[in-house]
Enzyme design. Structure first.
Site, PDB file in Angstrom:
ATOM      1  N   ASP A 221      -0.642   5.529  17.445  1.00 51.46           N
ATOM      2  CA  ASP A 221      -0.487   6.443  16.312  1.00 51.46           C
ATOM      3  C   ASP A 221      -0.472   7.869  16.847  1.00 51.46           C
ATOM      4  O   ASP A 221      -1.376   8.276  17.566  1.00 51.46           O
ATOM      5  CB  ASP A 221      -1.615   6.272  15.298  1.00 51.46           C
ATOM      6  CG  ASP A 221      -1.248   6.850  13.938  1.00 51.46           C
ATOM      7  OD1 ASP A 221      -1.071   8.081  13.856  1.00 51.46           O
ATOM      8  OD2 ASP A 221      -1.133   6.075  12.978  1.00 51.46           O
TER       9      ASP A 221
ATOM     10  N   ASN B 149       5.685  -0.320  12.848  1.00 54.51           N
ATOM     11  CA  ASN B 149       5.213   0.072  11.519  1.00 54.51           C
ATOM     12  C   ASN B 149       5.278   1.579  11.288  1.00 54.51           C
ATOM     13  O   ASN B 149       5.225   2.025  10.145  1.00 54.51           O
ATOM     14  CB  ASN B 149       3.770  -0.419  11.337  1.00 54.51           C
ATOM     15  CG  ASN B 149       3.129   0.101  10.071  1.00 54.51           C
ATOM     16  OD1 ASN B 149       3.423  -0.363   8.976  1.00 54.51           O
ATOM     17  ND2 ASN B 149       2.238   1.097  10.217  1.00 54.51           N
TER      18      ASN B 149
ATOM     19  N   TYR C  74      15.137   7.744   4.261  1.00 61.20           N
ATOM     20  CA  TYR C  74      14.264   6.569   4.332  1.00 61.20           C
ATOM     21  C   TYR C  74      15.046   5.286   4.067  1.00 61.20           C
ATOM     22  O   TYR C  74      14.898   4.294   4.786  1.00 61.20           O
ATOM     23  CB  TYR C  74      13.139   6.731   3.317  1.00 61.20           C
ATOM     24  CG  TYR C  74      12.117   5.615   3.310  1.00 61.20           C
ATOM     25  CD1 TYR C  74      11.145   5.523   4.291  1.00 61.20           C
ATOM     26  CD2 TYR C  74      12.119   4.662   2.289  1.00 61.20           C
ATOM     27  CE1 TYR C  74      10.200   4.512   4.279  1.00 61.20           C
ATOM     28  CE2 TYR C  74      11.177   3.644   2.260  1.00 61.20           C
ATOM     29  CZ  TYR C  74      10.226   3.578   3.259  1.00 61.20           C
ATOM     30  OH  TYR C  74       9.293   2.559   3.230  1.00 61.20           O
TER      31      TYR C  74
ATOM     32  N   LYS D 264      15.594   2.291   6.772  1.00 60.07           N
ATOM     33  CA  LYS D 264      15.091   0.945   6.516  1.00 60.07           C
ATOM     34  C   LYS D 264      16.224  -0.080   6.473  1.00 60.07           C
ATOM     35  O   LYS D 264      16.035  -1.241   6.862  1.00 60.07           O
ATOM     36  CB  LYS D 264      14.287   0.926   5.214  1.00 60.07           C
ATOM     37  CG  LYS D 264      12.944   1.650   5.311  1.00 60.07           C
ATOM     38  CD  LYS D 264      12.091   1.110   6.441  1.00 60.07           C
ATOM     39  CE  LYS D 264      10.674   1.656   6.415  1.00 60.07           C
ATOM     40  NZ  LYS D 264       9.864   1.187   7.564  1.00 60.07           N
TER      41      LYS D 264
ATOM     42  N   THR E 133      -0.254   3.484   0.084  1.00 56.61           N
ATOM     43  CA  THR E 133      -0.548   4.163   1.341  1.00 56.61           C
ATOM     44  C   THR E 133      -0.363   5.656   1.125  1.00 56.61           C
ATOM     45  O   THR E 133      -0.098   6.114   0.010  1.00 56.61           O
ATOM     46  CB  THR E 133       0.394   3.678   2.455  1.00 56.61           C
ATOM     47  OG1 THR E 133       1.734   4.112   2.142  1.00 56.61           O
ATOM     48  CG2 THR E 133       0.371   2.155   2.584  1.00 56.61           C
TER      49      THR E 133
END
Length: 302
Positions: free
Chosen positions: A39, A101, A168, A172, A202
């Site tokens: 991360d 992720n 986005y 994706k 999230t």
């Protein structure tokens, strides 16, 4: 920490400092995997922050008796991705699993989206997934083995689109194509490649938290980031070796097999003849179940 279905495996999980990635890291560790918690510590929009959360997740795993190490490199950097793989090899001796992720979000209507914002989102989601897959595949190609697993993260936005999320959705959707290609290429290295499409509250979706009902630490809730993690653990295990090039949607405690761009109804033109626009004006709506009046003329003919 008791043994589980990933005992002896080594996993890299990107974007694992918070949210869904953190849940994946804790779940895979609970199933016996040693985990590289990657991360970069950026904000939702991708800006560098002062806190790098990966070490906190590593500490949680170690407190529970598991093995983990932190990596703070950016998935957009080829050198950082190479170093993350090297870290796994130095610390744990091998690499079996990569879970992609990491992601950021910069929402705006398409006409107001700057090229810089579009590129930033695509870079983390799609380029980052590509770089990590490529780096793992390069290592595996030089070291024959079996039981290798790649699990990518896509979204319904990549399949269906969403206003305000051009970067986005494009990223994706690109991950879907990359997943299918990797699934076809990496078998010779003993690897499968699948994707999940999770639904969760999230940092990226916190604006929906009140409407979705929030998350409980003590009980099942439909939008808990932890819901998709057992699916990831299964896909990472030897039990899922037969599954390749697939997308599983996870909604609460439901798992849905996505069929992707499957072929639908068909209309055939006249044998041996080019299509004409007048034919298509009638034929294409029929493919979708409507039957408009035919065109009276066909100025362009083709």
């Amino acid at each position: 920490m008791t043994s589980g279905i990933l005992e002896g495996k080594v996993a890299i999980i990107t974007g694992a400092g918070r949210g869904i990635g953190r849940a994946h890291a804790l779940e895979l560790a609970s199933q016996g995997a040693a985990v590289v918690v990657n991360d970069a510590g950026v904000s939702v929009s991708g800006d560098r922050g002062s806190v790098v959360p990966a070490q906190g997740v590593v500490d949680e795993i170690r407190e529970r008796g598991g093995s983990a190490v932190a990596a703070s490199g950016s998935v957009t950097s080829p050198d950082d991705c190479a170093e993350t793989v090297e870290l796994a090899l130095r610390e744990f001796g091998h690499l079996d699993i990569v879970v992609n992720n990491a992601g950021i979000l910069r929402n705006a209507p398409l006409i107001d989206t700057s090229p810089e914002d579009f590129d930033a989102v695509v870079s983390v989601h799609l380029r980052g997934t590509f770089l990590m897959v490529r780096e793992a595949a390069r290592h595996w190609s030089a070291h024959p083995g079996t039981g290798r697993r790649i699990i990518n993260t896509t979204s319904s936005t990549g399949m269906l689109g969403e206003p305000g999320q051009s970067g986005y959705s494009a990223a994706k959707a690109g991950i879907l194509g990359l997943t299918m290609t990797a699934a076809k290429e990496l078998g010779e290295y003993g690897a499968t490649c699948n994707a999940i499409s999770p639904v969760a509250i999230t940092r990226m979706t916190e604006q929906f938290a009140s409407a979705w009902g929030g998350v409980s630490e003590d009980a099942f809730t439909p939008f808990d980031p932890r819901n998709a993690s057992p699916v990831v653990a299964y896909l990472a295990s030897d039990a899922a070796g037969w599954l390749n090039g697939q997308v599983l949607r996870v909604e609460g405690n439901s798992v849905i097999r996505m069929s992707g761009w499957s072929r639908g109804s068909r209309w055939d033109g006249r044998a041996g003849e080019f299509l004409t626009t007048s034919e298509l004006a009638s034929a294409v709506p029929q493919l979708y179940g409507t039957f408009p009046a035919p065109m009276l003329s066909d100025p362009g003919n083709r």
